[in-house]
Motif scaffolding. Structure first.
Motif, PDB file in Angstrom:
ATOM      1  N   GLY A   1     -30.234  -1.161  -8.832  1.00 45.38           N
ATOM      2  CA  GLY A   1     -29.388  -1.513  -9.965  1.00 45.38           C
ATOM      3  C   GLY A   1     -29.808  -0.795 -11.211  1.00 45.38           C
ATOM      4  N   ARG A   2     -29.115  -1.088 -12.294  1.00 41.54           N
ATOM      5  CA  ARG A   2     -29.461  -0.474 -13.579  1.00 41.54           C
ATOM      6  C   ARG A   2     -28.743  -1.254 -14.671  1.00 41.54           C
ATOM      7  N   THR A   3     -29.171  -1.024 -15.922  1.00 44.70           N
ATOM      8  CA  THR A   3     -28.441  -1.660 -17.026  1.00 44.70           C
ATOM      9  C   THR A   3     -27.515  -0.611 -17.625  1.00 44.70           C
ATOM     10  N   LEU A   4     -26.330  -1.090 -17.984  1.00 46.78           N
ATOM     11  CA  LEU A   4     -25.387  -0.242 -18.709  1.00 46.78           C
ATOM     12  C   LEU A   4     -25.083  -1.031 -19.990  1.00 46.78           C
ATOM     13  N   SER A   5     -24.445  -0.437 -20.963  1.00 49.05           N
ATOM     14  CA  SER A   5     -24.328  -1.205 -22.206  1.00 49.05           C
ATOM     15  C   SER A   5     -23.476  -2.462 -21.979  1.00 49.05           C
ATOM     16  N   GLY A   6     -24.135  -3.624 -22.149  1.00 45.76           N
ATOM     17  CA  GLY A   6     -23.452  -4.908 -21.991  1.00 45.76           C
ATOM     18  C   GLY A   6     -23.306  -5.370 -20.546  1.00 45.76           C
ATOM     19  N   PHE A   7     -23.770  -4.571 -19.596  1.00 48.46           N
ATOM     20  CA  PHE A   7     -23.600  -4.933 -18.181  1.00 48.46           C
ATOM     21  C   PHE A   7     -24.873  -4.667 -17.383  1.00 48.46           C
TER      22      PHE A   7
ATOM     23  N   PRO B   1     -11.606 -12.758   8.442  1.00 46.50           N
ATOM     24  CA  PRO B   1     -10.205 -12.829   8.023  1.00 46.50           C
ATOM     25  C   PRO B   1      -9.864 -11.871   6.883  1.00 46.50           C
ATOM     26  N   GLY B   2     -10.849 -11.096   6.415  1.00 46.49           N
ATOM     27  CA  GLY B   2     -10.562 -10.142   5.336  1.00 46.49           C
ATOM     28  C   GLY B   2     -10.488 -10.825   3.986  1.00 46.49           C
ATOM     29  N   LEU B   3     -11.281 -11.852   3.793  1.00 46.06           N
ATOM     30  CA  LEU B   3     -11.246 -12.551   2.505  1.00 46.06           C
ATOM     31  C   LEU B   3     -12.505 -12.340   1.683  1.00 46.06           C
ATOM     32  N   GLY B   4     -13.582 -11.856   2.321  1.00 48.93           N
ATOM     33  CA  GLY B   4     -14.873 -11.726   1.645  1.00 48.93           C
ATOM     34  C   GLY B   4     -14.811 -10.872   0.385  1.00 48.93           C
ATOM     35  N   LEU B   5     -14.232  -9.678   0.479  1.00 47.98           N
ATOM     36  CA  LEU B   5     -14.185  -8.784  -0.682  1.00 47.98           C
ATOM     37  C   LEU B   5     -13.174  -9.245  -1.735  1.00 47.98           C
ATOM     38  N   PRO B   6     -11.975  -9.717  -1.331  1.00 47.48           N
ATOM     39  CA  PRO B   6     -11.080 -10.250  -2.370  1.00 47.48           C
ATOM     40  C   PRO B   6     -11.728 -11.401  -3.143  1.00 47.48           C
ATOM     41  N   ILE B   7     -12.499 -12.245  -2.442  1.00 44.97           N
ATOM     42  CA  ILE B   7     -13.174 -13.348  -3.140  1.00 44.97           C
ATOM     43  C   ILE B   7     -14.232 -12.775  -4.087  1.00 44.97           C
ATOM     44  N   ALA B   8     -15.004 -11.792  -3.583  1.00 40.48           N
ATOM     45  CA  ALA B   8     -16.029 -11.175  -4.440  1.00 40.48           C
ATOM     46  C   ALA B   8     -15.372 -10.592  -5.687  1.00 40.48           C
ATOM     47  N   ARG B   9     -14.260  -9.901  -5.492  1.00 40.58           N
ATOM     48  CA  ARG B   9     -13.587  -9.299  -6.651  1.00 40.58           C
ATOM     49  C   ARG B   9     -13.083 -10.387  -7.620  1.00 40.58           C
ATOM     50  N   GLY B  10     -12.488 -11.459  -7.055  1.00 38.37           N
ATOM     51  CA  GLY B  10     -11.987 -12.562  -7.903  1.00 38.37           C
ATOM     52  C   GLY B  10     -13.104 -13.163  -8.734  1.00 38.37           C
ATOM     53  N   ILE B  11     -14.269 -13.366  -8.099  1.00 39.22           N
ATOM     54  CA  ILE B  11     -15.400 -13.978  -8.814  1.00 39.22           C
ATOM     55  C   ILE B  11     -15.885 -13.040  -9.924  1.00 39.22           C
ATOM     56  N   LEU B  12     -16.017 -11.751  -9.590  1.00 44.96           N
ATOM     57  CA  LEU B  12     -16.521 -10.807 -10.607  1.00 44.96           C
ATOM     58  C   LEU B  12     -15.538 -10.648 -11.746  1.00 44.96           C
TER      59      LEU B  12
ATOM     60  N   GLY C   1     -16.398  -8.950 -14.999  1.00 43.17           N
ATOM     61  CA  GLY C   1     -17.027  -7.779 -14.373  1.00 43.17           C
ATOM     62  C   GLY C   1     -16.068  -7.121 -13.403  1.00 43.17           C
ATOM     63  N   SER C   2     -16.620  -6.287 -12.517  1.00 44.00           N
ATOM     64  CA  SER C   2     -15.757  -5.640 -11.529  1.00 44.00           C
ATOM     65  C   SER C   2     -16.575  -5.194 -10.313  1.00 44.00           C
ATOM     66  N   ILE C   3     -15.873  -4.754  -9.303  1.00 39.23           N
ATOM     67  CA  ILE C   3     -16.538  -4.299  -8.071  1.00 39.23           C
ATOM     68  C   ILE C   3     -15.729  -3.142  -7.503  1.00 39.23           C
ATOM     69  N   TRP C   4     -16.418  -2.118  -7.012  1.00 43.29           N
ATOM     70  CA  TRP C   4     -15.712  -1.010  -6.378  1.00 43.29           C
ATOM     71  C   TRP C   4     -16.616  -0.386  -5.319  1.00 43.29           C
ATOM     72  N   VAL C   5     -16.015   0.477  -4.505  1.00 43.95           N
ATOM     73  CA  VAL C   5     -16.781   1.044  -3.398  1.00 43.95           C
ATOM     74  C   VAL C   5     -16.679   2.566  -3.402  1.00 43.95           C
ATOM     75  N   GLN C   6     -17.731   3.197  -2.887  1.00 40.54           N
ATOM     76  CA  GLN C   6     -17.706   4.643  -2.669  1.00 40.54           C
ATOM     77  C   GLN C   6     -18.167   4.862  -1.238  1.00 40.54           C
TER      78      GLN C   6
ATOM     79  N   HIS D   1     -20.570  -1.042  -5.749  1.00 37.58           N
ATOM     80  CA  HIS D   1     -21.060  -1.192  -7.121  1.00 37.58           C
ATOM     81  C   HIS D   1     -20.536  -2.512  -7.664  1.00 37.58           C
ATOM     82  N   ILE D   2     -21.450  -3.303  -8.206  1.00 33.53           N
ATOM     83  CA  ILE D   2     -21.055  -4.612  -8.746  1.00 33.53           C
ATOM     84  C   ILE D   2     -21.453  -4.649 -10.214  1.00 33.53           C
ATOM     85  N   LEU D   3     -20.460  -4.770 -11.074  1.00 35.97           N
ATOM     86  CA  LEU D   3     -20.732  -4.734 -12.515  1.00 35.97           C
ATOM     87  C   LEU D   3     -20.668  -6.157 -13.068  1.00 35.97           C
TER      88      LEU D   3
END
Ligand code: ADP
Length: 392
Positions: free
Chosen positions: A273-279, A324-335, A340-345, A360-362
């Motif tokens: 991880g790392r710190t970004l300004s405010g995140f 059921p394909g709900l894990g990532l939508p839930i993660a995104r909803g929570i973030l 915050g936000s979440i994305w993948v590479q 990446h989880i911000l």
């Protein structure tokens, strides 16, 4: 200002064209000369104009009739005025009729295209509803079958009247029930996120501690699957920030569980991880099968995996055990609820080469709770944030 002048210049040009065509119509006695400009005007209505003021070109022509009468009266003698109006009014009436027809046609086309859109949306909802039912039924069936199996084995043993130990059967049933509960809980969470009902309970915590707890939770599976879970100490991991501890942990757990599920035995999961300004950014990298570009675009959508029923094994940690394909939508909803936000590479999907994925989880690094009552309670208790400040 420049835009205002542009519109005005354009309008003057249009008026000039209108009066040229009007003159042409009066001279030839053929009002059809007006058709091109009437058509242009009637068809130029924007979406907003159609919604708010459907007949604005008719209105414009009415205003021009009134203006023509006024100008004629002011600048010509009675006879000239009457002659001019007698020549011009029938052309204006023709214009009004044509424009009304064009505007009506444009409006009907607009309404039917809107209806088309709604119909398409309804069809999509309907499709995803029935796809949801089939995946939900499929997901729920596996643990139910498991529970049924154990129950019938217990029944047989009880009937046989043998004094057997039922512990392992009960443990099997509990696993099935836990799985059922997890699926139903996920469904409830998705519906809360969809309806903006997710309430966050902000409390101070350190991301590093949360990651250690998650590592402990996964320890057995990691060992069983001969994986390496490498949690690095990063800038920000010991910072006290206000988050909903349970929800954020759930979001990161979903990502870690996926990293476990989609990495073959012997692979590595690295959490940095790392710190970004405010995140604070948490970065979870695996050496797994990777994700194609197309899938990267849909995995955060609910039931993004609907098309791949083949993947629904109901496994929490089994290799490639799609749920059921709900894990990532839930993660995104929570973030997103945290701000915050979440994305993948990922270079792509390849089960042999295993290019891996990086999530990446911000997380917003809030030094205070957005919930003022919480801040008051914690400051009254001399919060860990103060202690941290005093120490450092
Ligand atoms: P589920 O795991 O229940 O299917 P998720 O929303 O957690 O649902 O994940 C959606 C899909 O995204 C998975 O089924 C999988 O295809 C893909 N996916 C998620 N994480 C990874 C990962 N680390 N590596 C490869 N594929 C992944």
């Amino acid at each position: 200002m420049a835009r205002g002048m542009e519109i005005r210049a354009n309008f003057e040009e249009q008026l000039e064209r209108f009066f040229e065509l009007l003159e042409q119509s009066v001279t030839t006695g053929d009002p059809a000369w007006m058709d091109p400009i009437l058509l242009d005007w009637a068809k130029s209505s924007t979406e907003t104009e159609l919604e708010e003021e459907p007949y604005h070109v008719s209105f414009l022509i009415n205003r021009m009739i009134a203006l023509t009468i006024q100008v004629t009266r002011e600048s010509l003698n009675k006879q000239e005025a009457l002659d001019l109006l007698a020549a011009v009014i029938p052309i204006y009436s023709y214009g009004l009729e044509v424009v009304a027809r064009y505007e009506m046609e444009t409006r009907v086309a607009h309404i039917s295209s809107e209806m088309d859109k709604v119909q398409k949306q309804l069809k999509r909802v309907d499709r995803s509803k029935s796809a949801f039912i089939s995946v939900a039924a499929h997901e729920l069936k596996t643990p139910i079958t498991l529970i049924e199996g154990y129950a019938s084995m217990m029944e047989d043993l009880m009937r046989a009247g043998k004094g057997v130990n039922l512990d392992s059967l009960l443990a099997g049933m509990t696993t099935g029930i836990d799985r059922l509960r997890a699926i139903v809980d996920d469904m409830i969470d998705v519906s809360m996120i969809d309806n903006d009902l997710l309430k966050l309970n902000f409390q101070p915590m350190q991301i590093g501690q949360m990651l250690e707890a998650l590592q402990l939770e996964a320890e057995e599976t990691v060992k069983h699957r001969r994986l390496t879970m490498d949690i690095r100490s990063f800038n920000g991991s010991k910072q006290w920030i206000y988050v909903d501890h349970t929800r954020l942990m759930q979001a990161i757990r979903n990502v870690i569980n996926n990293a476990i599920k989609f990495t073959p035995d012997g692979g590595t999961i690295t959490i940095d991880g790392r710190t970004l300004s405010g995140f604070i950014e948490v970065i979870i990298t695996d050496t797994g099968i990777g994700i194609s570009q197309d899938d990267q675009a849909i995995i955060f959508e609910k039931f993004g995996q609907l098309g791949r029923v083949d993947l629904h094994y109901s496994g929490k940690t089994k290799f490639k055990g799609g749920g059921p394909g709900l894990g990532l939508p839930i993660a995104r909803g929570i973030l997103e609820a945290h701000g915050g936000s979440i994305w993948v590479q990922s270079p792509g999907y390849d089960e042999k080469a295993c290019p891996g994925s990086t999530f990446h989880i911000l997380i917003p690094a809030r030094a205070e709770s957005p919930d003022s009552d919480m801040t008051r309670i914690f400051s009254a208790l001399e919060s860990p944030l103060d202690k941290e400040k005093d120490n450092g």
